[in-house]
Design a protein around this motif. Structure first.
Motif, PDB file in Angstrom:
ATOM      1  N   SER A 169     -31.623-108.821  10.928  1.00  0.00           N
ATOM      2  CA  SER A 169     -31.860-108.037  12.137  1.00  0.00           C
ATOM      3  C   SER A 169     -32.017-108.952  13.349  1.00  0.00           C
ATOM      4  O   SER A 169     -32.490-110.085  13.244  1.00  0.00           O
ATOM      5  CB  SER A 169     -33.118-107.194  11.984  1.00  0.00           C
ATOM      6  OG  SER A 169     -33.023-106.369  10.850  1.00  0.00           O
ATOM      7  N   GLY A 171     -35.432-102.379   2.766  1.00  0.00           N
ATOM      8  CA  GLY A 171     -34.332-103.173   3.297  1.00  0.00           C
ATOM      9  C   GLY A 171     -34.782-104.604   3.559  1.00  0.00           C
ATOM     10  O   GLY A 171     -34.770-105.077   4.692  1.00  0.00           O
ATOM     11  N   CYS A 225     -32.529-110.544   4.064  1.00  0.00           N
ATOM     12  CA  CYS A 225     -32.775-111.972   3.820  1.00  0.00           C
ATOM     13  C   CYS A 225     -34.261-112.294   3.789  1.00  0.00           C
ATOM     14  O   CYS A 225     -34.655-113.418   3.485  1.00  0.00           O
ATOM     15  CB  CYS A 225     -32.084-112.804   4.886  1.00  0.00           C
ATOM     16  SG  CYS A 225     -32.794-112.559   6.517  1.00  0.00           S
ATOM     17  N   GLU A 255     -35.322-103.777  -1.877  1.00  0.00           N
ATOM     18  CA  GLU A 255     -33.936-104.044  -1.463  1.00  0.00           C
ATOM     19  C   GLU A 255     -33.010-103.540  -2.569  1.00  0.00           C
ATOM     20  O   GLU A 255     -33.301-103.706  -3.743  1.00  0.00           O
ATOM     21  CB  GLU A 255     -33.754-105.557  -1.217  1.00  0.00           C
ATOM     22  CG  GLU A 255     -32.331-106.044  -1.034  1.00  0.00           C
ATOM     23  CD  GLU A 255     -31.591-105.381   0.127  1.00  0.00           C
ATOM     24  OE1 GLU A 255     -32.094-105.418   1.254  1.00  0.00           O
ATOM     25  OE2 GLU A 255     -30.493-104.810  -0.110  1.00  0.00           O
ATOM     26  N   ASP A 304     -33.820 -98.301  -5.050  1.00  0.00           N
ATOM     27  CA  ASP A 304     -33.366 -97.490  -3.924  1.00  0.00           C
ATOM     28  C   ASP A 304     -34.579 -97.096  -3.074  1.00  0.00           C
ATOM     29  O   ASP A 304     -35.423 -96.311  -3.520  1.00  0.00           O
ATOM     30  CB  ASP A 304     -32.641 -96.249  -4.471  1.00  0.00           C
ATOM     31  CG  ASP A 304     -32.193 -95.306  -3.364  1.00  0.00           C
ATOM     32  OD1 ASP A 304     -32.447 -95.599  -2.172  1.00  0.00           O
ATOM     33  OD2 ASP A 304     -31.571 -94.274  -3.694  1.00  0.00           O
ATOM     34  N   GLY A 305     -34.630 -97.617  -1.878  1.00  0.00           N
ATOM     35  CA  GLY A 305     -35.781 -97.389  -1.004  1.00  0.00           C
ATOM     36  C   GLY A 305     -35.977 -95.947  -0.560  1.00  0.00           C
ATOM     37  O   GLY A 305     -37.065 -95.590  -0.097  1.00  0.00           O
ATOM     38  N   LEU A 327     -28.335 -96.698   2.285  1.00  0.00           N
ATOM     39  CA  LEU A 327     -27.465 -96.162   1.249  1.00  0.00           C
ATOM     40  C   LEU A 327     -28.291 -95.673   0.069  1.00  0.00           C
ATOM     41  O   LEU A 327     -29.484 -95.953  -0.020  1.00  0.00           O
ATOM     42  CB  LEU A 327     -26.488 -97.255   0.787  1.00  0.00           C
ATOM     43  CG  LEU A 327     -25.598 -97.834   1.898  1.00  0.00           C
ATOM     44  CD1 LEU A 327     -24.755 -98.988   1.362  1.00  0.00           C
ATOM     45  CD2 LEU A 327     -24.703 -96.751   2.502  1.00  0.00           C
TER      46      LEU A 327
HETATM   47  N1  SAH Z   1     -34.878-106.925   7.922  1.00  0.00           N
HETATM   48  C1  SAH Z   1     -33.728-107.352   7.195  1.00  0.00           C
HETATM   49  C2  SAH Z   1     -32.615-106.397   7.504  1.00  0.00           C
HETATM   50  C3  SAH Z   1     -31.497-106.426   6.584  1.00  0.00           C
HETATM   51  S1  SAH Z   1     -30.253-105.207   6.904  1.00  0.00           S
HETATM   52  C4  SAH Z   1     -33.379-108.771   7.601  1.00  0.00           C
HETATM   53  O1  SAH Z   1     -33.843-109.181   8.681  1.00  0.00           O
HETATM   54  O2  SAH Z   1     -32.686-109.471   6.886  1.00  0.00           O
HETATM   55  C5  SAH Z   1     -30.821-103.817   5.988  1.00  0.00           C
HETATM   56  C6  SAH Z   1     -30.965-104.004   4.499  1.00  0.00           C
HETATM   57  O3  SAH Z   1     -31.243-102.716   3.956  1.00  0.00           O
HETATM   58  C7  SAH Z   1     -29.728-104.504   3.786  1.00  0.00           C
HETATM   59  O4  SAH Z   1     -30.034-105.671   3.091  1.00  0.00           O
HETATM   60  C8  SAH Z   1     -29.359-103.351   2.824  1.00  0.00           C
HETATM   61  O5  SAH Z   1     -28.857-103.784   1.584  1.00  0.00           O
HETATM   62  C9  SAH Z   1     -30.697-102.664   2.667  1.00  0.00           C
HETATM   63  N2  SAH Z   1     -30.617-101.277   2.213  1.00  0.00           N
HETATM   64  C10 SAH Z   1     -29.738-100.311   2.575  1.00  0.00           C
HETATM   65  N3  SAH Z   1     -29.995 -99.156   1.928  1.00  0.00           N
HETATM   66  C11 SAH Z   1     -31.072 -99.400   1.129  1.00  0.00           C
HETATM   67  C12 SAH Z   1     -31.826 -98.603   0.195  1.00  0.00           C
HETATM   68  N4  SAH Z   1     -31.529 -97.337  -0.042  1.00  0.00           N
HETATM   69  N5  SAH Z   1     -32.865 -99.183  -0.444  1.00  0.00           N
HETATM   70  C13 SAH Z   1     -33.188-100.480  -0.229  1.00  0.00           C
HETATM   71  N6  SAH Z   1     -32.525-101.281   0.636  1.00  0.00           N
HETATM   72  C14 SAH Z   1     -31.475-100.751   1.302  1.00  0.00           C
END
Ligand code: SAH
Length: 220
Positions: A70, A95, A98, A116, A143-144, A216
């Motif tokens: 982000s 999410g 990284c 994640e 799955d979040g 997702l």
């Molecule tokens: N704050 C993180 C943002 C990464 S982008 C950073 O600074 O790196 C958002 C992340 O959400 C991605 O890695 C994606 O794989 C994850 N994501 C998308 N849908 C998700 C879900 N249903 N459950 C968990 N993670 C999810």
């Protein structure tokens, strides 16, 4: 932080980081504790070495698997809005990516449970936070959308990917008085939303337009 990689040189040096912090101030970030975390968490170790020189630009960068780290402004804005109110003891993050947002937040709250859906990203985030000596985070490959019920209720929930609507499970797992920060809406029309759970209702505030990857379903 004794590892020389964390201090950074040239485009990853303290001066470069100070410039980023000044930029965030100019854009309206006021929380000194958030600005301090942005100054002190080495963002360059969360991205590939090939793009480390761009780590302190205020921009999203690729982290593999079609995902991005982000933008610092967004991390600072969301963190600031999440912190507003009583201290946060128990936080759910969805999410992990990284792990950069997690690392910023880890210095400001009690415990973080982070989810994640892409396993290799989660594994890497875990390693990096360990290297940084961050100890108050637990990780989960799942799955979040479903939250993490076993650790609920949360006084703060932060979601880094956008669903079309706020998932019910997250509202359920939020404590009364807790706040939830997340982007909501279809690509090109997302807004950053701050929800506060009250006894009988949800207070909803829009913090303006944003662009996130979609939230997702399922794992990968
Ligand atoms: N704050 C993180 C943002 C990464 S982008 C950073 O600074 O790196 C958002 C992340 O959400 C991605 O890695 C994606 O794989 C994850 N994501 C998308 N849908 C998700 C879900 N249903 N459950 C968990 N993670 C999810």
């Amino acid at each position: 932080m004794t590892d020389p990689r964390f201090a950074g040189i040239g485009m990853t040096s303290a001066r470069t980081r100070d410039r980023l912090v000044q930029r965030l101030r100019d854009q309206g970030i006021k929380s000194l504790e958030v600005l301090d975390r942005v100054r002190n968490v080495p963002r360059h170790i969360f991205v590939d070495e090939a793009i480390a020189s761009r780590a302190y630009e205020d921009t999203a960068l690729p982290i593999g698997f079609g995902q991005t780290i982000s933008q610092p402004y967004i991390v600072a804005r969301m963190t600031e809005a999440l912190l507003e109110g009583p201290p946060l003891r128990n936080v759910l993050e969805i999410g992990t990516g990284c792990g950069y947002q997690t690392a910023v937040l880890a210095g400001l709250v009690g415990r973080i449970f982070t989810i994640e859906r892409i396993e290799p990203l989660l594994k890497r985030a875990k390693e990096r936070l360990k290297e940084l000596g961050v100890k108050n985070v637990r990780f989960r490959h799942a799955d979040g959308n479903l939250g993490w019920a076993a650790q609920a209720p949360y006084d703060g929930i932060l979601v880094a990917a956008a669903p079309l609507r706020v998932p019910d499970a997250l509202v359920e797992q939020l404590a009364v008085g807790g706040r939830l920060l997340m982007p909501v809406g279809p690509e090109g029309q997302q807004e950053l939303v701050r929800l506060v759970k009250r006894e009988q209702k949800l207070e909803r505030q829009s913090l303006g337009p944003v662009a996130f990857v979609p939230l997702l379903g399922g794992v990968s």
